[in-house]
Design a protein around this motif. Sequence first.
Motif, PDB file in Angstrom:
ATOM      1  N   UNK A 123       0.809  -1.216   0.000  1.00 14.72           N
ATOM      2  CA  UNK A 123       0.000   0.000   0.000  1.00 14.72           C
ATOM      3  C   UNK A 123       0.846   1.272   0.000  1.00 14.72           C
ATOM      4  N   UNK A 124       2.172   1.157   0.182  1.00 13.13           N
ATOM      5  CA  UNK A 124       3.044   2.335   0.129  1.00 13.13           C
ATOM      6  C   UNK A 124       3.716   2.474  -1.240  1.00 13.13           C
ATOM      7  N   UNK A 125       2.959   2.175  -2.296  1.00 15.50           N
ATOM      8  CA  UNK A 125       3.465   2.276  -3.662  1.00 15.50           C
ATOM      9  C   UNK A 125       2.740   3.386  -4.411  1.00 15.50           C
ATOM     10  N   UNK A 126       3.394   3.894  -5.449  1.00 13.69           N
ATOM     11  CA  UNK A 126       2.804   4.883  -6.332  1.00 13.69           C
ATOM     12  C   UNK A 126       2.941   4.365  -7.759  1.00 13.69           C
ATOM     13  N   UNK A 127       1.804   4.060  -8.384  1.00 10.84           N
ATOM     14  CA  UNK A 127       1.794   3.478  -9.725  1.00 10.84           C
ATOM     15  C   UNK A 127       1.853   4.599 -10.756  1.00 10.84           C
ATOM     16  N   UNK A 128       2.796   4.486 -11.710  1.00 11.72           N
ATOM     17  CA  UNK A 128       3.002   5.555 -12.693  1.00 11.72           C
ATOM     18  C   UNK A 128       2.833   5.078 -14.134  1.00 11.72           C
ATOM     19  N   UNK A 129       2.278   3.885 -14.303  1.00  7.16           N
ATOM     20  CA  UNK A 129       2.024   3.350 -15.636  1.00  7.16           C
ATOM     21  C   UNK A 129       0.805   2.447 -15.550  1.00  7.16           C
ATOM     22  N   UNK A 130       0.312   2.012 -16.675  1.00 11.43           N
ATOM     23  CA  UNK A 130      -0.824   1.088 -16.667  1.00 11.43           C
ATOM     24  C   UNK A 130      -0.365  -0.237 -16.062  1.00 11.43           C
ATOM     25  N   UNK A 131      -0.944  -0.605 -14.934  1.00  8.10           N
ATOM     26  CA  UNK A 131      -0.506  -1.794 -14.202  1.00  8.10           C
ATOM     27  C   UNK A 131      -0.729  -3.077 -14.994  1.00  8.10           C
ATOM     28  N   UNK A 132      -1.595  -3.037 -16.019  1.00  9.35           N
ATOM     29  CA  UNK A 132      -1.834  -4.233 -16.844  1.00  9.35           C
ATOM     30  C   UNK A 132      -0.563  -4.673 -17.558  1.00  9.35           C
ATOM     31  N   UNK A 228      14.056  -3.540 -12.667  1.00  8.84           N
ATOM     32  CA  UNK A 228      14.042  -2.744 -11.437  1.00  8.84           C
ATOM     33  C   UNK A 228      13.072  -1.571 -11.495  1.00  8.84           C
ATOM     34  N   UNK A 229      12.691  -1.144 -12.705  1.00  6.23           N
ATOM     35  CA  UNK A 229      11.761  -0.028 -12.852  1.00  6.23           C
ATOM     36  C   UNK A 229      10.386  -0.349 -12.272  1.00  6.23           C
ATOM     37  N   UNK A 230      10.107  -1.637 -12.077  1.00 10.88           N
ATOM     38  CA  UNK A 230       8.821  -2.023 -11.496  1.00 10.88           C
ATOM     39  C   UNK A 230       8.803  -1.897  -9.981  1.00 10.88           C
ATOM     40  N   UNK A 231       9.942  -1.617  -9.365  1.00 16.45           N
ATOM     41  CA  UNK A 231       9.989  -1.464  -7.899  1.00 16.45           C
ATOM     42  C   UNK A 231      11.174  -0.579  -7.547  1.00 16.45           C
ATOM     43  N   UNK A 258      10.588   5.431 -13.277  1.00 19.24           N
ATOM     44  CA  UNK A 258       9.975   4.336 -12.517  1.00 19.24           C
ATOM     45  C   UNK A 258       8.549   4.051 -12.980  1.00 19.24           C
ATOM     46  N   UNK A 259       8.249   2.765 -13.130  1.00 21.33           N
ATOM     47  CA  UNK A 259       6.862   2.353 -13.369  1.00 21.33           C
ATOM     48  C   UNK A 259       6.088   2.396 -12.054  1.00 21.33           C
ATOM     49  N   UNK A 260       6.788   1.997 -10.980  1.00 21.94           N
ATOM     50  CA  UNK A 260       6.207   2.053  -9.630  1.00 21.94           C
ATOM     51  C   UNK A 260       7.275   2.567  -8.670  1.00 21.94           C
ATOM     52  N   UNK A 261       6.941   3.615  -7.920  1.00 21.68           N
ATOM     53  CA  UNK A 261       7.830   4.080  -6.850  1.00 21.68           C
ATOM     54  C   UNK A 261       7.367   3.443  -5.549  1.00 21.68           C
ATOM     55  N   UNK A 262       8.310   2.876  -4.821  1.00 16.91           N
ATOM     56  CA  UNK A 262       8.009   2.164  -3.579  1.00 16.91           C
ATOM     57  C   UNK A 262       8.552   2.976  -2.404  1.00 16.91           C
ATOM     58  N   UNK A 263       7.642   3.456  -1.558  1.00 17.03           N
ATOM     59  CA  UNK A 263       8.032   4.274  -0.414  1.00 17.03           C
ATOM     60  C   UNK A 263       8.273   3.384   0.804  1.00 17.03           C
ATOM     61  N   UNK A 264       9.182   2.426   0.635  1.00 20.10           N
ATOM     62  CA  UNK A 264       9.517   1.506   1.724  1.00 20.10           C
ATOM     63  C   UNK A 264      10.313   2.253   2.793  1.00 20.10           C
ATOM     64  N   UNK A 265      10.216   1.769   4.030  1.00 25.25           N
ATOM     65  CA  UNK A 265      10.920   2.437   5.121  1.00 25.25           C
ATOM     66  C   UNK A 265      10.180   3.703   5.518  1.00 25.25           C
ATOM     67  N   UNK A 266      10.881   4.813   5.586  1.00 25.60           N
ATOM     68  CA  UNK A 266      10.241   6.076   5.952  1.00 25.60           C
ATOM     69  C   UNK A 266       9.323   6.557   4.818  1.00 25.60           C
ATOM     70  N   UNK A 267       8.208   7.134   5.209  1.00 24.61           N
ATOM     71  CA  UNK A 267       7.160   7.515   4.263  1.00 24.61           C
ATOM     72  C   UNK A 267       7.214   9.016   3.947  1.00 24.61           C
ATOM     73  N   UNK A 268       6.520   9.441   2.897  1.00 20.72           N
ATOM     74  CA  UNK A 268       6.452  10.870   2.584  1.00 20.72           C
ATOM     75  C   UNK A 268       5.814  11.697   3.704  1.00 20.72           C
TER      76      UNK A 268
END
Length: 322
Positions: A123-132, A228-231, A258-268
Amino acid sequence: MSATDLKPAFNKNNIPIFYTSDDNYVDMLSVSILSLVDNSSEENNYDIVILEDGINKYSKQILLTILQGKPNISLRFFSVTDFVKKSNSETWKLPQSLSPASYYILFTPLVACNYSKVIYLDCDTLVQTDISNLLRIDIRNHCCAAALDPNCDIAADLNVAKHLCDDLGFKDMSNYVNSGIVVFNIQKINEANIYDKVVDIAHKNKGYFGDQDVLNAAYDGKIFVLDQLWNVFWGLIFEREKMRNLSDSEIEHLLDNAYIIHFAGQKPTQKPNEPYAAKWWMYARRTPFYERLLHKSLTYGFKQIFHDSYCSSIQNSWDNLK
């Protein structure tokens, strides 16, 4: 609803996306879902399933408002309470930094038994492309697909490596993947009867990185490595010393594309001034949970100010005693 009752929401072009959450993270979840919706295509149907144990009715109703006017997007909630109750509580060992909901990812193949292949997103991801596009990657006969974890601290920590390799049977730390974005090949998983192995390894796991350690060990040799662009970890910016050997230009390329940015660890909410946090806040501002996220950010900020002030006061007192 039982797992056998959960079936694809659409008959054609069904793109299944599974999340896990509890009520504490439903605000973060709303940002990820909104980013997914904004980058969706009218040609596809998106079947979003939330594996949850305790999201309250009010939060669910609010979350559903994100999809108003989107007939090609379905959002359903699946309670994993029965799975949790049937499991020995000692089986799912977690470090204090992780929510119990993080382990729900391991239930995904059981819950998705009527699907052939599904996407899992933290749930701490940001999708930047069509996930399909992720679902359509040919992962051949592998049971799942994931990107390598860029945090070299994991591979360098001898205690973690020894536990994974000696206790859990993981073979090569250079193949250690991150569990934040995963494609599960349900058909192959069922054929390999992996879930019993998952439970066995979870029972042995000491909980260094929770579900991620279990996934790596249980699916070892059966994981397709994604681009790696997927995560892409946003920590590449402010924790470069912890990341794998990547040049500044490589890091810039990953974050910019990035296709998906992952905000792992500390959050925005904790680091709103860091680069790329603005992208996340742009979506957060449009969710019905914006005020809740803003409250979290302000509360964290005040706590840090108090902590820094307190530590400074203690240091000054100590210096005066010398």
